[in-house]
Write a protein that holds these residues in place. Structure first.
Motif, PDB file in Angstrom:
ATOM      1  N   THR A 110       1.013  -1.212   0.136  1.00 18.22           N
ATOM      2  CA  THR A 110      -0.111  -0.112   0.095  1.00 18.22           C
ATOM      3  C   THR A 110       0.813   1.292   0.125  1.00 18.22           C
ATOM      4  N   PRO A 111       0.310   2.570  -0.355  1.00 15.56           N
ATOM      5  CA  PRO A 111       1.016   3.679  -0.508  1.00 15.56           C
ATOM      6  C   PRO A 111       1.519   3.836   0.867  1.00 15.56           C
ATOM      7  N   ASP A 112       0.657   3.540   1.869  1.00 18.44           N
ATOM      8  CA  ASP A 112       1.037   3.951   3.403  1.00 18.44           C
ATOM      9  C   ASP A 112       2.313   3.380   3.616  1.00 18.44           C
ATOM     10  N   LYS A 113       2.490   2.172   3.458  1.00 17.76           N
ATOM     11  CA  LYS A 113       3.430   1.379   3.922  1.00 17.76           C
ATOM     12  C   LYS A 113       4.781   1.852   3.167  1.00 17.76           C
ATOM     13  N   LEU A 114       4.474   2.012   1.695  1.00 17.55           N
ATOM     14  CA  LEU A 114       5.619   2.397   0.923  1.00 17.55           C
ATOM     15  C   LEU A 114       6.334   4.019   1.921  1.00 17.55           C
ATOM     16  N   VAL A 115       5.414   4.479   2.228  1.00 15.17           N
ATOM     17  CA  VAL A 115       5.793   6.024   2.963  1.00 15.17           C
ATOM     18  C   VAL A 115       6.674   5.652   4.346  1.00 15.17           C
ATOM     19  N   VAL A 116       6.102   4.517   5.035  1.00 15.71           N
ATOM     20  CA  VAL A 116       6.753   3.997   6.040  1.00 15.71           C
ATOM     21  C   VAL A 116       8.201   3.718   5.840  1.00 15.71           C
ATOM     22  N   LEU A 117       8.394   2.785   4.647  1.00 13.10           N
ATOM     23  CA  LEU A 117       9.859   2.330   4.423  1.00 13.10           C
ATOM     24  C   LEU A 117      10.690   3.495   4.019  1.00 13.10           C
ATOM     25  N   GLY A 118      10.024   4.530   3.363  1.00 11.61           N
ATOM     26  CA  GLY A 118      10.827   5.594   3.299  1.00 11.61           C
ATOM     27  C   GLY A 118      11.409   6.382   4.444  1.00 11.61           C
ATOM     28  N   GLN A 119      10.345   6.660   5.357  1.00 18.81           N
ATOM     29  CA  GLN A 119      10.637   7.342   6.421  1.00 18.81           C
ATOM     30  C   GLN A 119      11.704   6.616   7.225  1.00 18.81           C
ATOM     31  N   VAL A 120      11.491   5.138   7.154  1.00 21.19           N
ATOM     32  CA  VAL A 120      12.528   4.441   8.213  1.00 21.19           C
ATOM     33  C   VAL A 120      13.606   4.710   7.593  1.00 21.19           C
ATOM     34  N   ALA A 121      14.129   4.506   6.166  1.00 24.08           N
ATOM     35  CA  ALA A 121      15.189   4.472   5.624  1.00 24.08           C
ATOM     36  C   ALA A 121      15.923   6.225   5.706  1.00 24.08           C
ATOM     37  N   GLN A 122      15.050   7.093   5.537  1.00 23.24           N
ATOM     38  CA  GLN A 122      15.770   8.284   5.968  1.00 23.24           C
ATOM     39  C   GLN A 122      16.220   8.521   7.293  1.00 23.24           C
ATOM     40  N   LYS A 123      15.282   7.882   8.389  1.00 23.56           N
ATOM     41  CA  LYS A 123      15.818   8.062   9.655  1.00 23.56           C
ATOM     42  C   LYS A 123      16.933   7.452  10.150  1.00 23.56           C
ATOM     43  N   TYR A 124      17.158   6.362   9.486  1.00 26.83           N
ATOM     44  CA  TYR A 124      18.501   5.292   9.998  1.00 26.83           C
ATOM     45  C   TYR A 124      19.303   5.395   8.791  1.00 26.83           C
ATOM     46  N   ALA A 125      19.351   6.262   7.888  1.00 25.92           N
ATOM     47  CA  ALA A 125      20.379   6.419   6.804  1.00 25.92           C
ATOM     48  C   ALA A 125      20.402   5.068   6.136  1.00 25.92           C
ATOM     49  N   LEU A 126      19.473   4.568   5.626  1.00 29.13           N
ATOM     50  CA  LEU A 126      19.717   3.358   4.922  1.00 29.13           C
ATOM     51  C   LEU A 126      19.616   3.435   3.412  1.00 29.13           C
ATOM     52  N   TYR A 127      20.462   2.546   2.581  1.00 32.49           N
ATOM     53  CA  TYR A 127      20.215   2.440   1.153  1.00 32.49           C
ATOM     54  C   TYR A 127      18.973   1.658   0.925  1.00 32.49           C
ATOM     55  N   THR A 128      18.307   2.135  -0.052  1.00 34.69           N
ATOM     56  CA  THR A 128      17.064   1.065  -0.472  1.00 34.69           C
ATOM     57  C   THR A 128      17.192   0.829  -1.948  1.00 34.69           C
ATOM     58  N   LYS A 129      16.903  -0.326  -1.988  1.00 31.96           N
ATOM     59  CA  LYS A 129      16.792  -1.023  -3.509  1.00 31.96           C
ATOM     60  C   LYS A 129      15.623  -1.932  -3.618  1.00 31.96           C
ATOM     61  N   ILE A 130      15.110  -1.969  -4.943  1.00 28.85           N
ATOM     62  CA  ILE A 130      13.991  -2.929  -5.031  1.00 28.85           C
ATOM     63  C   ILE A 130      14.712  -4.292  -5.330  1.00 28.85           C
ATOM     64  N   THR A 131      14.275  -5.194  -4.858  1.00 31.12           N
ATOM     65  CA  THR A 131      15.170  -6.465  -5.068  1.00 31.12           C
ATOM     66  C   THR A 131      14.438  -7.347  -6.244  1.00 31.12           C
ATOM     67  N   GLY A 132      15.363  -8.314  -6.565  1.00 29.08           N
ATOM     68  CA  GLY A 132      14.824  -9.165  -7.797  1.00 29.08           C
ATOM     69  C   GLY A 132      13.888 -10.109  -7.211  1.00 29.08           C
ATOM     70  N   GLY A 133      13.507  -9.916  -5.795  1.00 23.80           N
ATOM     71  CA  GLY A 133      12.175 -10.857  -5.417  1.00 23.80           C
ATOM     72  C   GLY A 133      11.037  -9.928  -5.373  1.00 23.80           C
ATOM     73  N   GLN A 134      10.735  -8.971  -5.993  1.00 27.59           N
ATOM     74  CA  GLN A 134       9.639  -7.978  -5.598  1.00 27.59           C
ATOM     75  C   GLN A 134       9.586  -7.466  -4.407  1.00 27.59           C
ATOM     76  N   ARG A 135      10.535  -7.057  -3.771  1.00 26.51           N
ATOM     77  CA  ARG A 135      10.146  -6.227  -2.467  1.00 26.51           C
ATOM     78  C   ARG A 135      11.344  -5.407  -2.301  1.00 26.51           C
ATOM     79  N   ILE A 136      11.455  -4.850  -1.089  1.00 26.39           N
ATOM     80  CA  ILE A 136      12.323  -3.475  -0.880  1.00 26.39           C
ATOM     81  C   ILE A 136      12.982  -3.588   0.353  1.00 26.39           C
ATOM     82  N   ASP A 137      14.424  -3.776  -0.198  1.00 26.56           N
ATOM     83  CA  ASP A 137      15.631  -4.112   0.932  1.00 26.56           C
ATOM     84  C   ASP A 137      15.947  -2.718   1.441  1.00 26.56           C
ATOM     85  N   LEU A 138      16.294  -2.630   2.780  1.00 28.93           N
ATOM     86  CA  LEU A 138      16.948  -1.403   3.106  1.00 28.93           C
ATOM     87  C   LEU A 138      18.418  -2.044   3.609  1.00 28.93           C
TER      88      LEU A 138
END
Ligand code: SRM
Ligand SMILES: Cc1cc2nc3c(=O)[nH]c(=O)nc-3n(C[C@H](O)[C@H](O)[C@H](O)COP(=O)(O)OP(=O)(O)OC[C@H]3O[C@@H](n4cnc5c(N)ncnc54)[C@H](O)[C@@H]3O)c2cc1C
Ligand code: SF4
Ligand code: FES
Lengths: 841, 124
Positions: A581-609
């Motif tokens: 959901t868009p809400d969950k996408l937003v959360v992933l973005g916020q968490v990544a920003q807060k903890y300075a994580l690199y984000t990438k879409i994986t080959g398994g259709q999900r998001i890796d921080l």
């Protein structure tokens, strides 16, 4: 160091044989007498040329290398790669390179050979290539990028291998041979005809009796070959593989004795006409012969070592018998395969045009000895025949029984029948007697025997024979052949699984106490601990972070995150079916920003921080869990992802709701621990946008339900999943997958993916269908019950840990200090963090 | 202060407190920060209750990756000798003296450690 007392030994050529000599020198402690310098023209240190073609199948220069990167440095040998010797000054005893002159006391030529390119007009054109070195293969790869077809000139062993490589690069391939048949050296007219048919059936065009006159610019393709009868063939690239010629140019220029048709003349001691200079490998001419195989070269290296150190070993010729699989077609030639070197020899032939098998025996006039043999289409008899030939074993009364099909009285030469002199590994000169002495000297398993004798560590062609001899000899000595998991458990994984289930054992310590090693050995190791952890989890599904299980886990499981190369961790929440959901996408973005994580879409259709610090993991997961995420088990040998396509909800072609099914499957099997990771895919129609047929479990929608494919994977050796059942309804689909996965978990070896498991199952896919679909073992209900137990006991491991202060104690960089690990340093790239120091690995 | 509770022979002058016994994880490792007069270091501490000795300390830094991770490897024994397997590239290191089993030229720093009551002490 007393350099003055050491002799200078220079080796020219860092190929397979030159490197073998260095290894021999190291092992014989000869570096105390010699200070050794090796010049290699190629950029790379010595690599396995025999397996050169693997370079197109996933191997790189590093995996093909014959030693690790610091082998030479470690042993004090100077290796100058990428530096060719341009001249030898015999009077001054110096070699000349672009960087200067180097004095030698002894010199070894190991310059190998070069591919012969016939003097055809136009052979220098762009797109005319050869097949010998890694650089050659790079050139072929880049030429192939803009090509749709390719021709190999030369239908010998290497030519066919090159043709296979072109095919692997997705080119239409053709082979052009001057002789009337393929592999004229190894096979006769009948064998050649069969070989041609088989190779054409694989889609490689074969043109025999064709002499290329010239090569000119093409009209439709880059090049055009013109033959003797003015027929033409257009092609984008040409690989010449018309034989090899010794690289004797340095030797010629300094007037060493050279054979009429090339090659540096050597004697049994590998000495050239100048006693200070030796020659070994494909550059050397012994008794009028060049040996174009690696095993004779290794034998020469051993003789050269003896000459340098004053030993007895001499080179006395080598057997040129070969066994190959070319484009998946077996070809074998033993001894006098054509029967033209032994007057009076008799021949037996067997030809099966339907099965496309040809076998020929060349037998002495009294019918007692095997002089040679030829096999096309099936090498099954090769090992046995080679033993008859090499050891002069008397043939059975009916020699034909050795090549006829299904004759039950065909005497298979078991390892017991071989004499002690039988050569098992010709690369390293290991006989059956040598193996027996290794066993008597204390080597008690295959690995130890390989370690002491080096058998099967060259071309690898002897692996099956070696194993059968070793198993036989060990069993003959009352040693039970060891299938143990490791030194702590004399059981296979499957046996341990059964013990755990039957006895209801719930911890590692109980298992090792009752069934494993005792005393100082009772600690287990990094092989048995994770394997047992996985078995316990498959059976009982207790949280892996419980105190009793924590020391068993692979590090990634301990911290429920994958460790990265700089000691940070990745965070991969489950995104079932790839839907978010868009809400969950937003959360992933916020968490990544807060903890300075690199984000990438994986080959398994999900998001890796990526790049989380150990001490941040609990806080990160706290926030993710609060937003409704759960662990994605990216760290576990367990269900990873169920990849989906968008399916009938949106797609104009979709016939079922593939996303809905993917989500249901992912939630059903999430957290299931298995011998290796498991991946699913669900596609909404036969267009297969979810690539389900490359997964362990592939589900493809039909008008009537779901087709189930099993045991595929991508990765190192991709395999297509095979169709297992058709038109299943939802319930039947779950039931079938329940049974299949539980059966896999019960019976597979550790770290065996479903594809390898399935390949090793006696009876193959049919057997699997009987067990799973027809319930031939009566296991169905039990397997389903076990799966239901796992499903019912699922807990998000992170949610479980977050609530437990005891468990969280592990997530501190230092138990006695609050600081984070100060040596983790990040920099930034494309607007995201990345590790600053690259590892030295 | 008495050092008699230390299991290892104590060279009194150089022993110092490192952490609490309760910080250890049985049959596994933890990392500790060592601030010694000779400089700071990251120490991987392994606790094998019931074995002799029970406590081991080797460098936390993995020489093959330069990452500080060895405390997080799987602890086990090979031929009866306690080892830890690097979580990154899986080499084994002897807990007793830090020797790498796969590469004779690689040996990690190791420390003498022991219990002093409920505390872990280390010799620097
Ligand atoms: C993150 C990701 C790459 C990416 O950026 O896209 C990835 C990353 C890793 N893969 Fe992968 N694989 C990823 C998708 C794949 C895929 C594609 C797919 O799943 O469709 C494949 C091929 C499909 C397959 O598995 O059949 C794939 C085949 C492998 C293999 C080879 C397996 C084999 O049987 O040959 C390994 C090695 C292994 O598991 O032993 C591997 C191992 C790894 C490890 C765990 C290596 C390691 O031990 O450190 C990487 C962990 C990275 C990390 O630190 O988190 N990864 N890996 C992908 C994560 C997917 C996910 O969401 O969970
Ligand atoms: C594709 C392919 C498949 C093969 N398959 C098999 C097989 O299945 N079984 C088998 O037994 N054999 C096989 N062979 C043959 C095998 O690779 C050779 O027999 C073996 O490599 C010979 O070793 P060598 O050291 O004599 O020559 P090479 O391995 O060729 O090494 C010679 C080295 O010397 C270097 N050199 C030459 N001149 C100089 C100079 N002046 N200065 C510095 N360096 C120099 C060259 O660059 C080269 O690196 C295959 C070969 C190829 C190409
Ligand atoms: S597989 Fe079928 S339903 Fe799914 S996206 Fe492709 S065409 Fe559409
Ligand atoms: S024959 Fe080549 S490795 Fe044994």
């Amino acid at each position: 160091m007393t350099p003055a007392t050491k002799l200078n030994l220079i080796i020219i050529g860092n190929g397979m044989v030159g490197h073998h000599l260095v290894e021999q020198l190291v092992e014989a402690d000869a570096l105390e007498q010699f200070s050794v310098t090796v010049f290699g023209e190629e950029r790379q240190r010595a690599y396995d040329r025999v397996h050169l073609s693997d370079y197109f199948n996933g191997s790189d220069a590093e995996t093909l290398a014959l030693c690790d990167a610091d082998y030479y440095v470690r042993h004090g040998v100077t290796l100058r790669s990428g530096e060719a010797v341009t001249a030898i000054d015999r009077e001054a005893r110096e070699v000349v390179t672009s960087s200067g002159r180097y004095g030698y006391d002894r010199l070894v030529l190991a310059t190998g050979s070069y591919p012969f390119v016939p003097p055809i007009e136009g052979r220098e054109r762009d797109g005319c290539l050869v097949y010998r070195t890694l650089d050659d293969l790079d050139a072929i790869r880049s030429a192939a990028e803009h090509a749709s077809n390719g021709v190999v000139v030369g239908g010998g062993l290497l030519g066919l291998e090159a043709a296979n490589a072109l095919r692997g690069l997705n080119l239409d391939a053709a082979v052009v041979e001057f002789a009337p048949r393929l592999m004229p050296m190894q096979v006769d007219a009948e064998g050649g005809e069969l070989l041609k048919e088989k190779i054409e059936a694989l889609g490689v065009q074969v043109l025999t009796e064709r002499a290329t006159q010239r090569i000119e610019a093409g009209e439709r393709s880059r090049l055009r070959m013109v033959f003797q009868d003015d027929k033409v063939l257009e092609t984008d690239l040409i690989v010449f593989s018309a034989g090899i010629r010794p690289r004797d140019e340095l030797a010629r220029a300094c007037d060493l004795a050279i054979g009429e048709r090339g090659g540096v003349v050597i004697d049994d001691a590998c000495q050239t006409s100048d006693p200070a200079i030796l020659a070994i490998g494909e550059v050397a001419l012994w008794n009028q012969s060049i040996f174009g195989l690696v095993a004779p070269g290794y034998q020469m290296a051993k003789a050269a070592l003896a000459t340098l150190l004053g030993g007895e070993t001499r080179f006395t010729g080598a057997d040129m018998s070969t066994k190959l699989k070319l484009l998946g077609v077996d070809v074998g030639a033993i001894g006098d395969a054509h029967g033209n070197q032994n007057p009076g020899a008799r021949m037996f032939r067997y030809l099966d045009p339907l099965k496309q098998v040809y076998r020929k025996l060349v037998v002495s006039s009294d019918g007692k000895k095997l002089l040679g043999a030829m096999l096309v289409g099936d090498n099954g008899a090769y090992d046995t025949l080679l033993q008859y030939y090499a050891n002069g074993i008397e043939l059975p009364a009916e020699p034909a029984s050795l090549i006829l099909p299904n004759t039950s009285d065909a005497p298979l030469l078991g390892p017991g029948a071989l004499p002690d002199t039988a050569m098992i590994c010709s690369c390293h000169n290991v006989t059956k007697g040598g193996i027996c002495s290794a066993i008597e000297g204390g080597a008690s398993d295959l690995a130890a025997i390989k370690g002491t004798t080096k058998a099967s560590t060259g071309c690898g062609g002897c692996a099956t024979l070696l194993k059968s001899v070793v198993d036989f000899e060990l069993e003959a000595r009352g040693v039970e052949v060891d299938k143990s998991l490791c030194e702590h458990f004399a059981h296979t994984r499957q046996e341990l699984y059964d013990i755990v289930r039957v006895e209801g054992i719930k911890t590692f310590s109980e298992l090792i106490e009752k069934h494993g090693a005792k005393g100082a050995h009772a600690l287990g190791c990094d092989i048995c601990k994770p394997a047992v952890a996985s078995i316990l989890a498959s059976c009982f599904n207790e949280p892996i972070t419980d105190a009793a299980h924590i020391p068993l886990q692979d590090t990634n499981d301990t911290f429920m995150a994958n460790m990265q190369k700089n000691g940070t961790y990745s965070v991969v929440p489950r995104i079932a079916g790839g839907e978010i959901t868009p809400d969950k996408l937003v959360v992933l973005g916020q968490v990544a920003q807060k903890y300075a994580l690199y984000t990438k879409i994986t080959g398994g259709q999900r998001i890796d921080l990526f790049g989380a610090r150990l001490e941040d993991l609990p806080a990160i997961w706290g926030e993710l869990i609060a937003a409704g995420f759960e662990t994605g088990h990216a760290y576990g040998k367990s269900l990873r992802t169920v990849k989906s396509c968008v399916g009938s909800t949106w797609c104009r072609y979709g016939v079922q709701d593939s996303v809905g099914m993917a989500i249901k499957l992912e939630h059903r099997y999430k957290g299931l621990r298995a011998p290796h990771k498991i991946k699913f895919g669900v596609s909404g129609c036969t267009r297969e946008c979810a690539e389900a047929q490359s997964k362990d479990i592939g589900v493809i929608a039909t008008e009537n339900g779901w087709n189930l494919y099993v045991c595929g994977n991508g990765g190192m050796r991709p395999r297509h999943a095979e169709l297992f059942a058709t038109d299943l309804d939802d319930e039947a689909l779950y039931r079938t997958i329940d049974r299949l996965l539980m059966f896999y978990i019960r019976t597979a070896d550790r770290l065996q993916r479903t594809s390898v498991w399935r390949e090793n199952l006696d009876g193959g896919l049919d057997y699997l269908k009987e067990v799973i679909l027809d319930d031939s073992l009566g296991l169905g209900a039990e397997l389903e019950r076990q799966m239901q137990h796992v499903v019912d006991h699922y807990q998000c491991e992170w949610a479980n840990a977050i609530d437990d202060p005891e468990k969280l104690k592990r997530f501190r960089s230092f138990v006695n200090d609050a600081r984070p690990d100060p040596s983790i340093i990040m920099t930034s790239e494309r607007g995201q963090p990345r590790p600053a120091v690259t590892s030295s690995h | 202060m008495t050092t008699t509770a230390l299991e290892l022979p104590a060279n009194v002058a150089t022993w110092q407190r490192l952490c609490a016994k309760a910080d250890l994880v049985p049959f596994s490792g933890v990392a500790a920060w060592l601030e010694a007069p000779s400089g700071a270091a990251q120490v991987a501490l392994f606790y094998l209750p019931g074995h002799t000795p029970e406590l081991y300390a080797i460098a936390h830094a993995d020489p093959f990756s330069n990452a500080n991770v060895l405390a997080y490897g799987i602890v086990g024994s090979l031929k009866g000798v306690p080892v830890v397997a690097s979580p990154l590239y899986k080499q084994h290191f002897r807990l007793e003296d830090g020797q790498c089993l796969e590469d004779e030229n690689v040996k990690l720093r190791s420390w003498r450690v022991g219990f002093n009551g409920n505390e872990v002490w280390i010799a620097t």
